[in-house]
Design a protein around this motif. Structure first.
Motif, PDB file in Angstrom:
ATOM      1  N   PHE A 147      -8.550   9.581  -9.187  1.00 27.79           N
ATOM      2  CA  PHE A 147      -9.539   9.657  -8.108  1.00 27.79           C
ATOM      3  C   PHE A 147      -9.336  10.895  -7.236  1.00 27.79           C
ATOM      4  O   PHE A 147     -10.258  11.368  -6.579  1.00 27.79           O
ATOM      5  N   LYS A 205      -5.954   5.328 -12.464  1.00 24.39           N
ATOM      6  CA  LYS A 205      -7.285   5.632 -11.944  1.00 24.39           C
ATOM      7  C   LYS A 205      -7.214   6.062 -10.475  1.00 24.39           C
ATOM      8  O   LYS A 205      -8.008   6.905 -10.026  1.00 24.39           O
ATOM      9  N   LYS A 206      -6.267   5.496  -9.733  1.00 20.06           N
ATOM     10  CA  LYS A 206      -6.047   5.945  -8.355  1.00 20.06           C
ATOM     11  C   LYS A 206      -5.576   7.399  -8.337  1.00 20.06           C
ATOM     12  O   LYS A 206      -5.972   8.195  -7.476  1.00 20.06           O
ATOM     13  N   ILE A 221       1.696   6.788  -6.860  1.00 17.32           N
ATOM     14  CA  ILE A 221       0.622   7.756  -7.122  1.00 17.32           C
ATOM     15  C   ILE A 221       1.167   9.180  -7.020  1.00 17.32           C
ATOM     16  O   ILE A 221       0.931  10.019  -7.904  1.00 17.32           O
ATOM     17  N   LYS A 261       0.830  -1.205   0.000  1.00 17.33           N
ATOM     18  CA  LYS A 261       0.000   0.000   0.000  1.00 17.33           C
ATOM     19  C   LYS A 261       0.864   1.254   0.000  1.00 17.33           C
ATOM     20  O   LYS A 261       0.584   2.217  -0.716  1.00 17.33           O
ATOM     21  N   GLU A 314       2.375   1.745  -3.445  1.00 18.20           N
ATOM     22  CA  GLU A 314       1.385   2.275  -4.384  1.00 18.20           C
ATOM     23  C   GLU A 314       1.189   3.774  -4.161  1.00 18.20           C
ATOM     24  O   GLU A 314       1.097   4.546  -5.124  1.00 18.20           O
ATOM     25  N   GLU A 315       1.136   4.192  -2.907  1.00 20.18           N
ATOM     26  CA  GLU A 315       0.991   5.626  -2.606  1.00 20.18           C
ATOM     27  C   GLU A 315       2.186   6.421  -3.130  1.00 20.18           C
ATOM     28  O   GLU A 315       2.027   7.547  -3.612  1.00 20.18           O
ATOM     29  N   HIS A 351      -5.187   0.591 -13.309  1.00 24.27           N
ATOM     30  CA  HIS A 351      -5.487   0.677 -11.869  1.00 24.27           C
ATOM     31  C   HIS A 351      -4.783   1.867 -11.219  1.00 24.27           C
ATOM     32  O   HIS A 351      -5.414   2.679 -10.531  1.00 24.27           O
ATOM     33  N   TYR A 397       0.995  -2.885 -10.441  1.00 17.97           N
ATOM     34  CA  TYR A 397       0.287  -1.673 -10.032  1.00 17.97           C
ATOM     35  C   TYR A 397      -0.504  -1.051 -11.192  1.00 17.97           C
ATOM     36  O   TYR A 397      -1.354  -0.203 -10.963  1.00 17.97           O
TER      37      TYR A 397
END
Length: 642
Positions: free
Chosen positions: A558, A554-555, A253, A246, A249-250, A551, A542
């Motif tokens: 968002f 799209k994060k 992003i 997690k 992934e952050e 994915h 990812y």
């Protein structure tokens, strides 16, 4: 942005002014603001200018250094030109203009051929070095700007568009049969070929050096090499990684936002009005969100929809949602049926067969935008970097297909074949049939199948024996690139293959031709080479997660966009081809696929064309893309070869 051209006579004959002038006249749409010609004995250079940076006459081209020993013609934009300009001024170079053209010129004086590595942007340029008696030509890393050339024993000729080369009297206009075959496979002709045997396109990330003694092609940037570098960094990072998935992934992003915002900011540098093409999808909407953060005024947005067919070809609802959220100055255009007029116009600008029908809406939206701006940004490239196509998920699903008994797969395929054909070649049933037909094949072969319009059995039926006798045994461009591409995962291989094939030969080609047909400059933030290198460093797990396309992107989206825009069904910048074939295009199909024309050419079997048309009309098979490809080829042939 400009249209450039040139001739170098390798037999020392003087270049005639009329030849350069004629080449420029055929590309006047690429640069309506200024024209320049330089001729010195056996070298001739010409350019049409679309003024975007430094609108003054100081930026006139062809441009020389102070001693007139180095001359340049240049098409594109260098986004880091201000940084390079300062560095060159510190080294003692004087500037007479504020243009990026002069920066490229002095960069060549300082670093020679290695200057290309300093440039961040989209470009195709030619530099004549009088002292070396050498012509140096370069194209950008991703292939955003085009450059075509023809090399004979006694001359070398180049231009931004093929038509400018074709008008030179010494060019032989002969069809390349292998290129013809590749066209019917992919609906476009892959680099470096063109439909003309003696004309090539310089590949992305390459330079050409031309002198009396030699012509040398050099690759200065390679996607495979860049990928292998980032794989090494993955291995180092993963060895030290102790944080959770997690958190990783952050991190990605945040990095995507930071780096994409930097790319967008660089592409907002302009001395003329700019805006953005808004499709209502994630990519263009995300670019708009970042533009809105960076702009002190409402961003101008442009969208297009079609009245023909059904709502599957109209995304204006989502465009309006996004435009309203960011309070843009929004323009939209609902196109009524006009394909009979615009199709011949688009063929005229490609100069060779090009059958991606998305070129049609690109022409319309460019025309709309040009009424209000000179520069427009686009979301092109997001799908290729982050896994945005159904084939990317399908390629991963193949690994699970072996768990389904072959008997069930065969029954499913049989049922799908019996269903009523959809006029949309991207419908679920059409995609499902392609997926189920790919059983027990190598993944490179499968990817070739999914990117192919005319399968082997159709070509075998379509081509005359004489045409087949001239073809090479192996013409599988996608399969070859897939096999040659390194990949940490199967998705990595697919994305790299798309970046090397689909992006430059298809998407960026129609983006350039259709925007420049209306004298509009188009910029693509996702195709910044530094951003591309970063995106390749993101592990594929990812990019697509639990079979959800894009994915990670799209994060990112968002944080900016409404949920209904992010998670709606992917549609793409599509057009109602199936509807057109059954309605508006009938007269053109009857005219250009007639018995007289087909027999006169000698390439195709009339009975095969009749069967394709008949099976399509009866709903036995969906041959929309094949009929479109045939029609485009025939219309091109009449315009250019008769």
């Amino acid at each position: 942005m400009c249209g450039i051209c040139g001739i170098i006579n390798l037999n020392d004959q003087t270049v005639e002014y009329e030849h350069i002038d004629r080449m420029l006249s055929l590309m006047s749409h690429r640069g309506p603001d200024d024209r320049g010609i330089y001729i010195k004995e056996n070298i001739g250079l010409g350019m049409n200018r679309l003024a975007v940076i430094d609108l003054s006459l100081n930026a006139h081209q062809p441009m020389s250094n102070e001693t007139q020993s180095v001359w340049i013609i240049y098409n594109g934009e260098i986004y880091n030109y201000k940084i390079l300009r300062k560095e060159l001024m510190d080294k003692g170079y004087a500037f007479k203009s504020n243009s990026d053209t002069e920066v490229v010129l002095h960069a060549y004086e300082e670093w020679g051929h290695l200057s290309i590595e300093q440039l961040n942007g989209m470009f195709a340029f030619a530099i004549f070095d009088k002292k070396k008696k050498e012509l140096f030509i370069a194209r950008d890393r991703l292939g955003i700007k085009p450059l075509y050339y023809a090399h004979y024993s006694d001359f070398f000729c180049f231009a931004s568009e093929i038509k400018a080369i074709l008008c030179y009297p010494r060019i032989q206009k002969t069809i390349d049969i292998q290129a013809l075959d590749q066209y019917f496979s992919y609906m476009v002709i892959p680099h470096p070929k063109t439909i003309y045997k003696d004309i090539n396109i310089l590949e992305p990330g390459h330079t050409l050096t031309i002198s009396f003694d030699f012509v040398k092609k050099t690759k200065y940037w390679d996607l495979n090499e860049q990928y292998l570098k980032v794989v090494e960094s993955w291995n180092r990072d993963n060895a030290e990684m102790t944080i959770s998935r997690k958190k990783v992934e952050e991190y990605y992003i945040d990095e995507v936002i930071k780096r994409l915002k930097k790319s967008v900011k660089m592409r907002m540098i302009s001395d003329v009005p700019l805006g953005i093409f808004l499709s209502g999808g994630v990519d263009s909407s995300l670019v708009l969100a970042l533009m809105s953060e960076l702009s002190t005024e409402p961003v101008k947005t442009f969208s297009v929809g079609f009245e023909d067919g059904d709502k599957n070809y109209n995304e204006l609802e989502y465009c309006r949602i996004v435009a309203k959220k960011f309070k843009t100055e929004h323009y939209e255009f609902i196109q009524k049926s006009d394909v009979n007029n615009v199709l011949p116009e688009s063929i005229k600008h490609f100069d060779e067969p090009f059958a991606n029908p998305t070129a049609i809406p690109m022409y319309y939206i460019s025309k709309l935008a040009r009424e209000n701006v000179t520069v427009a940004l686009s979301g092109v490239g997001g799908d290729e970097l982050f896994g945005g196509y159904p084939r990317h998920v399908a390629l991963q699903l193949i690994n699970y297909k072996g768990l389904v008994p072959r008997s069930i797969q065969k029954v499913s395929l049989y049922i799908l074949k019996k269903l009523q054909q959809s006029p949309n070649p991207y419908s679920f049933s059409d995609r499902a049939k392609r997926f189920l037909s790919a059983s027990n094949k190598e993944k490179g072969v499968v990817y070739e199948m999914w990117r192919t319009s005319f399968f082997s059995f159709l070509k075998n039926m379509l081509y005359t024996d004489e045409l087949k006798s001239q073809l090479a045994n192996d013409n599988a461009f996608i399969e070859y690139n897939f096999a040659e591409t390194p990949g940490h995962t199967i998705l990595d291989k697919a994305l790299l293959t798309d970046l090397k094939t689909y992006l430059p030969t298809d998407l960026l080609t129609y983006c350039d031709r259709m925007s420049m047909a209306t004298s509009l400059e188009m910029r693509v933030p996702f195709c910044d080479h530094e951003f591309v290198e970063f995106a390749m460093s993101i592990p594929s797990k990812y990019k697509i997660r639990r079979f959800q396309l894009k994915h990670l992107l799209k994060k990112v989206a968002f944080k900016y966009l409404p949920r209904e825009v992010i998670y709606r069904r992917k549609q793409g910048f599509s057009v109602p081809v199936g509807y057109w074939i059954k309605n508006d295009l009938k007269p053109l199909i009857n005219e250009f696929l007639s018995e007289d024309l087909i027999r006169k050419q000698g390439y195709f079997n009339l009975s095969a064309i009749e069967q394709i048309l008949n099976d399509h009309d009866k709903g036995i098979a969906n041959y929309s893309s094949q009929i479109w490809s045939l029609l485009v080829f025939q219309m091109w042939y009449k315009q250019y070869m008769n």
